[in-house]
Design a protein around this motif. Structure first.
Motif, PDB file in Angstrom:
ATOM      1  N   GLY A  45       0.857  -1.130  -0.145  1.00 45.64           N
ATOM      2  CA  GLY A  45      -0.263   0.257   0.178  1.00 45.64           C
ATOM      3  C   GLY A  45       1.050   1.340   0.416  1.00 45.64           C
ATOM      4  N   ILE A  46       1.968   1.319   0.634  1.00 44.79           N
ATOM      5  CA  ILE A  46       2.854   1.993   0.024  1.00 44.79           C
ATOM      6  C   ILE A  46       3.867   2.812  -0.397  1.00 44.79           C
ATOM      7  N   THR A  47       4.002   1.381  -1.432  1.00 45.23           N
ATOM      8  CA  THR A  47       5.142   1.164  -2.664  1.00 45.23           C
ATOM      9  C   THR A  47       4.420   2.378  -3.881  1.00 45.23           C
ATOM     10  N   SER A  48       5.430   2.067  -4.424  1.00 38.41           N
ATOM     11  CA  SER A  48       4.725   3.185  -5.868  1.00 38.41           C
ATOM     12  C   SER A  48       6.315   2.302  -6.833  1.00 38.41           C
ATOM     13  N   PRO A  49       5.273   1.746  -7.661  1.00 34.55           N
ATOM     14  CA  PRO A  49       3.228   1.539  -7.676  1.00 34.55           C
ATOM     15  C   PRO A  49       2.882   0.540  -6.642  1.00 34.55           C
ATOM     16  N   ASN A  50       2.000   1.095  -6.247  1.00 38.14           N
ATOM     17  CA  ASN A  50       1.011  -0.220  -5.288  1.00 38.14           C
ATOM     18  C   ASN A  50       0.479  -0.845  -5.648  1.00 38.14           C
ATOM     19  N   TRP A  51      -0.073  -1.817  -4.297  1.00 43.38           N
ATOM     20  CA  TRP A  51      -0.468  -3.297  -5.347  1.00 43.38           C
ATOM     21  C   TRP A  51      -2.400  -2.562  -5.829  1.00 43.38           C
ATOM     22  N   ILE A  52      -2.508  -3.814  -6.609  1.00 42.00           N
ATOM     23  CA  ILE A  52      -3.545  -3.181  -7.554  1.00 42.00           C
ATOM     24  C   ILE A  52      -4.338  -3.294  -6.687  1.00 42.00           C
ATOM     25  N   VAL A  53      -4.772  -4.999  -6.417  1.00 40.50           N
ATOM     26  CA  VAL A  53      -5.634  -4.773  -5.345  1.00 40.50           C
ATOM     27  C   VAL A  53      -5.301  -5.311  -3.699  1.00 40.50           C
TER      28      VAL A  53
ATOM     29  N   GLY B 107      -3.475  -6.669  -0.295  1.00 41.31           N
ATOM     30  CA  GLY B 107      -2.787  -7.773  -0.222  1.00 41.31           C
ATOM     31  C   GLY B 107      -2.421  -8.676  -1.666  1.00 41.31           C
ATOM     32  N   LEU B 108      -2.615  -8.029  -2.636  1.00 38.14           N
ATOM     33  CA  LEU B 108      -1.512  -9.166  -3.510  1.00 38.14           C
ATOM     34  C   LEU B 108      -1.068  -8.451  -4.401  1.00 38.14           C
ATOM     35  N   ASN B 109       0.569  -9.068  -4.141  1.00 35.08           N
ATOM     36  CA  ASN B 109       1.704  -9.109  -4.265  1.00 35.08           C
ATOM     37  C   ASN B 109       2.335  -9.502  -5.916  1.00 35.08           C
ATOM     38  N   ASN B 110       1.464  -8.933  -6.651  1.00 34.42           N
ATOM     39  CA  ASN B 110       1.927  -9.410  -7.657  1.00 34.42           C
ATOM     40  C   ASN B 110       2.766  -8.036  -8.485  1.00 34.42           C
ATOM     41  N   LEU B 111       3.684  -8.476  -8.926  1.00 35.81           N
ATOM     42  CA  LEU B 111       3.730  -7.550  -9.769  1.00 35.81           C
ATOM     43  C   LEU B 111       4.689  -7.854 -11.485  1.00 35.81           C
ATOM     44  N   ILE B 112       4.484  -6.888 -12.107  1.00 34.46           N
ATOM     45  CA  ILE B 112       3.712  -6.889 -13.491  1.00 34.46           C
ATOM     46  C   ILE B 112       4.967  -6.581 -13.916  1.00 34.46           C
ATOM     47  N   LEU B 113       5.468  -6.920 -15.063  1.00 35.91           N
ATOM     48  CA  LEU B 113       6.871  -6.417 -16.136  1.00 35.91           C
ATOM     49  C   LEU B 113       5.935  -6.513 -17.365  1.00 35.91           C
ATOM     50  N   SER B 114       6.447  -5.109 -17.772  1.00 37.26           N
ATOM     51  CA  SER B 114       5.318  -5.151 -19.665  1.00 37.26           C
ATOM     52  C   SER B 114       6.497  -3.365 -19.624  1.00 37.26           C
ATOM     53  N   SER B 115       7.262  -3.288 -18.888  1.00 40.68           N
ATOM     54  CA  SER B 115       7.654  -2.174 -19.627  1.00 40.68           C
ATOM     55  C   SER B 115       9.299  -2.818 -19.648  1.00 40.68           C
ATOM     56  N   THR B 116       9.889  -2.421 -20.759  1.00 41.57           N
ATOM     57  CA  THR B 116      10.860  -2.545 -21.959  1.00 41.57           C
ATOM     58  C   THR B 116      11.873  -1.878 -21.768  1.00 41.57           C
ATOM     59  N   THR B 117      13.504  -2.386 -21.277  1.00 41.34           N
ATOM     60  CA  THR B 117      14.733  -0.992 -21.319  1.00 41.34           C
ATOM     61  C   THR B 117      15.618  -1.938 -22.186  1.00 41.34           C
ATOM     62  N   ASP B 118      17.224  -0.580 -21.966  1.00 41.08           N
ATOM     63  CA  ASP B 118      18.041  -1.573 -22.560  1.00 41.08           C
ATOM     64  C   ASP B 118      18.880  -1.066 -21.581  1.00 41.08           C
TER      65      ASP B 118
END
Length: 852
Positions: free
Chosen positions: A549-557, A559-570
């Motif tokens: 709840g305090i991280t950025s980004p914070n949880w979508i739901v 209690g759900l600690n799912n991290l979504i990798l969808s941005s790219t970097t080199d």
């Protein structure tokens, strides 16, 4: 009767065998000719590289000790592992073409100190110890393969050094080496070094009393238990053991979303008008919009088909938004659960009955069990048309009597007793918790039987590109994703495969040893990454799950600690902090990476360089961007894709700048290339530089104190004045004055050619103010040695030459002589050439070529 002698010849079989042997031998010769040629080429080019490296070594060793300037700004050639450091400033890379072959020559100069039987590299701004190491590396390319040859040599000022030093090793309480620890003297923090991967450090100091301190991010600072008195030439070993600050752990689940997925499949559902509707819905879990029209296609294969059949499609809408849907169907408008919805694309009339036997009936492509007892088992594929890249595959089976397996699927096809039926939908689930239409259908473990649920009768409606987008809470489990934090204490970890009680797979991680505090955590998998900020580890053994709840980004739901990798970097991140000697943070300090990257420290002294992968040197306060503090440089920082390299901290002390001017004979003639030293009151060299083309010299990184500034001269040169005393204060730029040099050196440079081409076999060059009589070079005799000076050199491998000559006044006129040797059979033929009237100004370069 006359006897006829018949000589026995070769049979046809023997002839064929002979031809076969010759053919095989010929093929062997042909096959090995290329390898032999490459081997010869490798040997030749290595020989040339050895000569080029040795040539540069000898050229530098001919210079005076203080004219060999240590490398202060390091760049790396990343074509090799480990990367090759070189000097881009004083000795920039030289691109050489020898006999039609291209080489690059790299030079790297280090201050070194003897420690027992070893040589220890020192920071470039360390006190001079009387030893420097020259490393020359020549690199070249054969085909796509890079080659190198390196050679090192030592130069000394042949005087007993009046400095001493410290060396040692830094470990933690578990006996692990501590990398990137800053060991420095409390009396002058600019006397320091950073530990390498084996925890080793070394630096020089002037004679005096010293207390050592060590600072490392993620550890409690430490101070030497003794105060040491260093005498000239004394080297003291001081090891440290550091205690880590309190630490906990960070954990979470990692998913990757990098492609479109099939989200619904329906083979048959009747409309109110009894039209046999079918459709395929796809979902976009990525962060960007995809163009579907003409780019994304579908293939279908029944159990009875021998291969996949491309579905010909008429596209109506072009795009699928991030978090959105795209709907393929056999009709422009579907009626599902009493609601009309428009298709984004429809089956084209160009589809044939030979590919799709049920196409004549309402353009059906996907048969169901009700169409025929042999149907209900099939597979569909989503692919990118430009390169046939498969984005997703879904297959379904049926198992009455003899089980039927679909032509293709991911890991395990959707298990069905009867097969696909009318009024049945295969729907992708949203997460390991199952189907929930509030979120995007993104869960994709590459197992059709786990990723889809079957619903009969259909009670959910499909979506199209105009439908509301949905939040995404899962994706493809990112097994092997790398997790790093910028706390400076923890290492990295990788996500591993786990399975929940319902049999759903996911990727999870626990990053241990994270220092207490608030940090950033970076998760990466290939080119995809996610940076999570405000990750707090509150106390020892505390475990933090992210996102929360305090991280950025914070949880979508919650209690759900799912991290979504969808941005790219080199890129990766170099992270650290800048402090003063009292461990107070320094803000607005410029940070520069080499070969690239720039940042400014924030109010807490932290910085982050986001740079491409490779090996870097990082400078804090380069060129004294903030004139009140010293500059510090850290080398050999390796950046991996999507990862933090943290703990790259600096301690800067107060400093000022010294500048002046060097001229030849009078102030109108600037004298470049003169070594100028700053020595302390014990005559220890604390800084060195050379005058520029305009005669000006700068010393930008001088700790506060009193120093003597003096030029380095040879026995035939004098300076007025000989030296100048200066007091350096923090933040001030002090002009010390002008040094006027008598007996300066000038330079004649050029190229020796024959028929317009550079001579690569060597030419003897002599310059003198006198005249050389005769066809051959003069003999070395007492008369020659005591007469008018001769200045000699030989051409280099590329035909160039450089001769330094004495200029006792503002300028002088020289004659240039060259002797070129050729052969007539075994007889050498020496040919002389003369160039007269070469005017040379002290401190300047005159260009003259000599040709045959």
């Amino acid at each position: 009767m006359r006897r006829i002698n018949i000589k026995k010849g070769a049979s046809l079989v023997e002839l064929m065998i002979g031809i076969t042997i010759l053919t095989i031998t010929g093929l062997w010769v042909v096959a090995n000719f290329y390898s032999i040629s490459i081997g010869v080429q490798n040997t030749r080019m290595k020989t040339l590289a050895i000569n080029l490296a040795q040539e540069q070594i000898e050229y530098l060793k001919d210079k005076s000790y203080f004219a060999i300037i240590p490398t202060s700004s390091i760049t790396y050639n990343n074509n090799f592992s480990p990367a090759i450091p070189y000097d881009p400033l004083y000795y920039p890379p030289e691109n050489l073409n020898i006999a039609g072959k291209n080489f690059t020559r790299l030079t790297y100069i280090e201050k070194v100190m003897v420690s027992g039987s070893n040589l220890v590299s020192l920071p470039y701004d360390s006190l001079d110890t009387g030893l420097k190491r020259i490393t020359v590396t020549v690199v070249w390319q054969i085909g796509n393969e890079w080659k190198k040859y390196s050679i090192s040599n030592l130069v000394s000022n042949y005087q007993e050094s009046s400095s001493g030093g410290f060396y040692g090793t830094v470990r933690d309480i578990y006996n692990n080496y501590v990398k990137d620890a800053n060991v420095y003297s409390a009396q002058n923090p600019s006397n320091n070094d950073y530990t390498d991967t084996s925890g080793a450090y070394a630096f020089a100091v002037t004679p005096g009393s010293y207390t050592l301190r060590v600072y490392a991010s993620g550890y409690y600072s430490a101070t030497s238990t003794s105060t040491y008195y260093i005498t000239a030439g004394q080297i003291i070993n001081q090891n440290f053991t550091l205690t880590p600050v309190s630490s906990g752990s960070v954990s979470g689940l990692v998913y990757l979303n990098d492609r479109l997925v099939i989200s619904q499949i329906v083979g048959s559902t009747k409309s109110p008008s009894n039209f046999d509707q079918e459709y395929v819905e796809i979902f976009n879990p990525t962060t960007y919009t995809w163009t579907v029209n003409g780019n994304i296609g579908l293939k279908f294969q029944r159990k009875a088909d021998s291969d996949k059949k491309e579905i010909k499609i008429t596209y109506i809408n072009s795009y699928i938004p991030s978090g959105g849907f795209y709907l393929f169907a056999n009709t422009a408008t579907l009626t599902i659960n009493g609601v009309n919805i428009n298709a984004d694309a429809i089956w084209s009339d160009l589809n044939t009955l030979s590919d799709f036997p049920y196409f004549a009936t309402d353009k059906n492509i996907i048969p169901v069990k009700e169409d025929s007892g042999s149907e209900g088992c099939a597979a569909i594929e989503l692919y990118r048309k430009s390169d046939e890249y498969i984005l997703d595959q879904v297959g379904w089976d049926w198992n009455p009597g003899t089980p039927q397996t679909p032509p293709f699927y991911e890991t395990d096809a959707i298990d069905q007793v009867i097969g696909l039926q009318r009024s049945e939908v295969y729907a992708r689930i949203m997460s390991t918790s199952g189907f929930n239409s509030s979120y995007g259908p993104a869960y994709d473990s590459d197992n059709n039987n786990k990723d889809f649920t079957d619903i009969i009768p259909i009670n959910i409606s499909p979506s199209n590109s105009s439908s509301p987008t949905r939040n995404i809470i899962s994706g493809r489990p990112a097994y092997g994703a790398i997790i790093t934090a910028n706390d400076g204490l923890s290492s990295s970890t990788a996500a591993w495969k786990a399975t929940n009680p319902s049999g759903f797979s996911y990727a999870t991680f626990t990053l241990v040893g994270v220092a207490t505090g608030t940090w950033q955590v970076q998760i990466s998998s290939g080119l995809f990454y996610l940076l999570v900020s405000s990750v707090s580890v509150l106390s020892t053994n505390y475990s933090t799950s992210i996102p929360n709840g305090i991280t950025s980004p914070n949880w979508i739901v919650p209690g759900l600690n799912n991290l979504i990798l969808s941005s790219t970097t080199d890129k990766g991140i170099i992270y650290g902090r800048v402090l003063d000697p009292n461990n107070n943070p320094l803000s607005n300090i410029k940070i520069a990476g080499e070969p690239e990257g720039e940042a400014i420290t924030n109010s807490n002294g932290y910085y982050a360089l986001i740079v491409p992968t490779g090996t870097y040197s990082v400078a804090a306060n380069p060129s004294m961007y903030n004139p009140s503090y010293t500059s510090e440089t850290r080398d050999n920082i390796v950046v991996n894709l999507g990862e933090f390299n943290s703990g790259n901290d600096f301690i800067l002390s107060g400093a000022g700048q010294v500048l002046g001017y060097v001229c030849n004979y009078n102030t109108a003639n600037p004298y470049p290339g003169v070594s100028v030293l700053s020595v302390d009151l014990n005559d220890n060299t604390v800084a060195e530089t050379i005058s520029g083309t305009d005669g000006k010299f700068y010393m930008r990184n001088i700790s506060t104190g009193t120093y003597i500034i003096k030029p380095v001269l040879d026995t035939n040169q004098t300076s007025s004045p000989e030296s100048i005393s200066v007091s350096v204060t923090a933040g001030n730029k002090i002009f010390v004055g002008t040094f006027t040099i008598t007996g300066a050196w000038g330079t004649i440079r050029g190229t020796a050619t024959v028929g317009g081409m550079p001579i690569d076999t060597g030419v003897l060059i002599i310059t003198t103010t006198g005249t050389i009589i005769g066809a051959l070079p003069p003999d070395i005799s007492t008369a020659v040695l005591s007469g008018i000076p001769y200045y000699m050199a030989s051409t280099m491998a590329d035909g160039t030459f450089k001769v330094d000559v004495r200029v006792s006044t503002a300028s002088a006129t020289y004659n240039l002589y060259g002797w070129y040797t050729t052969y007539s059979g075994d007889t050498p033929v020496i040919t002389k050439k003369t160039v007269t009237g070469v005017s040379v100004t002290g401190g300047q370069t005159t260009w003259r070529n000599i040709s045959w």
